[in-house]
Design an enzyme around this catalytic site. Structure first.
Site, PDB file in Angstrom:
ATOM      1  N   GLU A  71      64.590  34.747  51.229  1.00 47.18           N
ATOM      2  CA  GLU A  71      63.362  34.224  51.821  1.00 47.18           C
ATOM      3  C   GLU A  71      62.500  33.548  50.751  1.00 47.18           C
ATOM      4  OE1 GLU A  71      62.212  33.794  54.731  1.00 47.18           O
ATOM      5  OE2 GLU A  71      63.026  35.290  56.120  1.00 47.18           O
ATOM      6  N   ASN A 131      56.040  34.145  61.360  1.00 45.39           N
ATOM      7  CA  ASN A 131      56.834  33.287  60.505  1.00 45.39           C
ATOM      8  C   ASN A 131      56.275  31.863  60.566  1.00 45.39           C
ATOM      9  OD1 ASN A 131      59.121  34.092  58.876  1.00 45.39           O
ATOM     10  ND2 ASN A 131      60.001  35.000  60.717  1.00 45.39           N
ATOM     11  N   ASP A 134      62.104  30.354  62.302  1.00 49.70           N
ATOM     12  CA  ASP A 134      61.886  31.195  61.121  1.00 49.70           C
ATOM     13  C   ASP A 134      60.949  30.457  60.145  1.00 49.70           C
ATOM     14  OD1 ASP A 134      62.200  33.274  59.216  1.00 49.70           O
ATOM     15  OD2 ASP A 134      64.240  33.611  59.889  1.00 49.70           O
TER      16      ASP A 134
END
Length: 301
Positions: A23, A158, A209
């Site tokens: 991430e 997100n 995302d």
């Protein structure tokens, strides 16, 4: 780098690292290096653009997101609060608490986060067990005034990104039961208003995302579970999609020497996905989409 030619856009693996939950890719113009995190491995990674040298640092708890710090190093959202990170040589790292937090229920952590154009840090929180579908997540703003809750009722916050002029904040909820992206007006003091639906990702492949914005205001969002990264116009219309060799792209960001590269982290699926390359699950990818991005604004305490 190993080239994957998918459609009209060539996608490459950045290095040999395979993440458990990759991430928060973050380009440092001063260092000419890419940072990112592996949440479940509790690691901070760095890749030097010129030397191709890869480094990583172990952290005491899960780290959800990072941003540059104006005075050097990084600022990070972790399990128990916001921290200043100063990576050093030989795997050592200085971890300094900036703001501790007690979440509304056990099993929560910070997730997505980045700074707006004014240098304020925005972070979302989530319940780590997504099967609970708990709307306990909150979007926070962190600056000299402290940590302030701004949007509640999120399951898996997100998609944080900001328009080039800094006047629009984008936020998604990537939980399978939601799959939406909203836009908010953002004023000079960091207040939000005029929440509206920007994208209904139920109409497009993947869950929304992590995200980034290009110089033209295009909103790039990872289509998790669909193996795609989508670009939407500032009006919320799908303009293009880039295919990836893995099913779960997690977050994208612009970087490289001239901000023409798009970096994409990924997550291995629970079970190998048909039509994708399991050997590349968890890799960090890089592509040149033909559009430039904007440097990330460092956090200004």
């Amino acid at each position: 780098m190993n080239t994957q030619d998918l459609g009209q856009t060539a996608v490459q693996t950045l290095c040999d690292v395979r993440n458990r939950v990759g991430e928060s890719p973050l380009w440092s113009p001063a260092e000419q290096a890419l940072y990112w995190v592996d949440i479940e491995a509790r690691r901070l990674h760095r890749h030097d653009w010129q030397t191709r040298e890869a480094q990583h640092w172990e952290l005491p708890e899960r780290i959800g997101c990072i941003a540059l710090h104006a005075s050097g190093g990084l600022v990070a959202g972790m399990e128990t609060g916001i921290y200043r990170l100063r990576p050093q040589r030989r795997g050592q790292i200085e971890v300094v608490p900036l703001h501790q937090i007690t979440f509304s229920q056990p099993g929560m952590r910070f997730n997505d986060g980045r700074c707006d154009r004014a240098g304020r840090l925005w972070l979302s929180s989530m319940v780590m067990d997504m099967s609970q579908a708990s709307p306990a997540g909150v979007l926070y703003r962190y600056d000299r005034r402290g940590l302030v809750p701004m949007v509640d009722g999120l399951i898996t916050g997100n998609g944080l990104a900001f328009s080039p002029d800094g006047r629009t904040l984008y936020l998604s909820d990537s939980h399978p039961s939601v799959r939406r992206v909203w836009a908010f007006d953002l004023d000079a003091e960091g207040n939000l208003s005029n929440r509206r639906e920007f994208i209904d990702m139920n109409q497009h492949p993947g869950r929304p995302d992590g995200a980034a914005v290009d110089v033209h205001g295009g909103y790039w969002i990872c289509g998790n579970d669909a193996g795609q990264v989508h670009r939407f116009t500032p009006q919320g219309e799908l303009a293009r999609s880039i295919g990836l060799p893995v099913s779960k792209p997690a977050m994208c960001s612009f970087g490289g020497p001239d901000m023409r590269h798009l970096f994409i982290t990924s997550i291995p699926p629970a079970q190998p996905a048909d039509g994708f390359d399991a050997a590349l699950d968890g890799a960090v990818f890089v592509t040149e989409p033909g559009l430039r991005g904007l440097p990330e604004t460092p956090f200004r305490a």
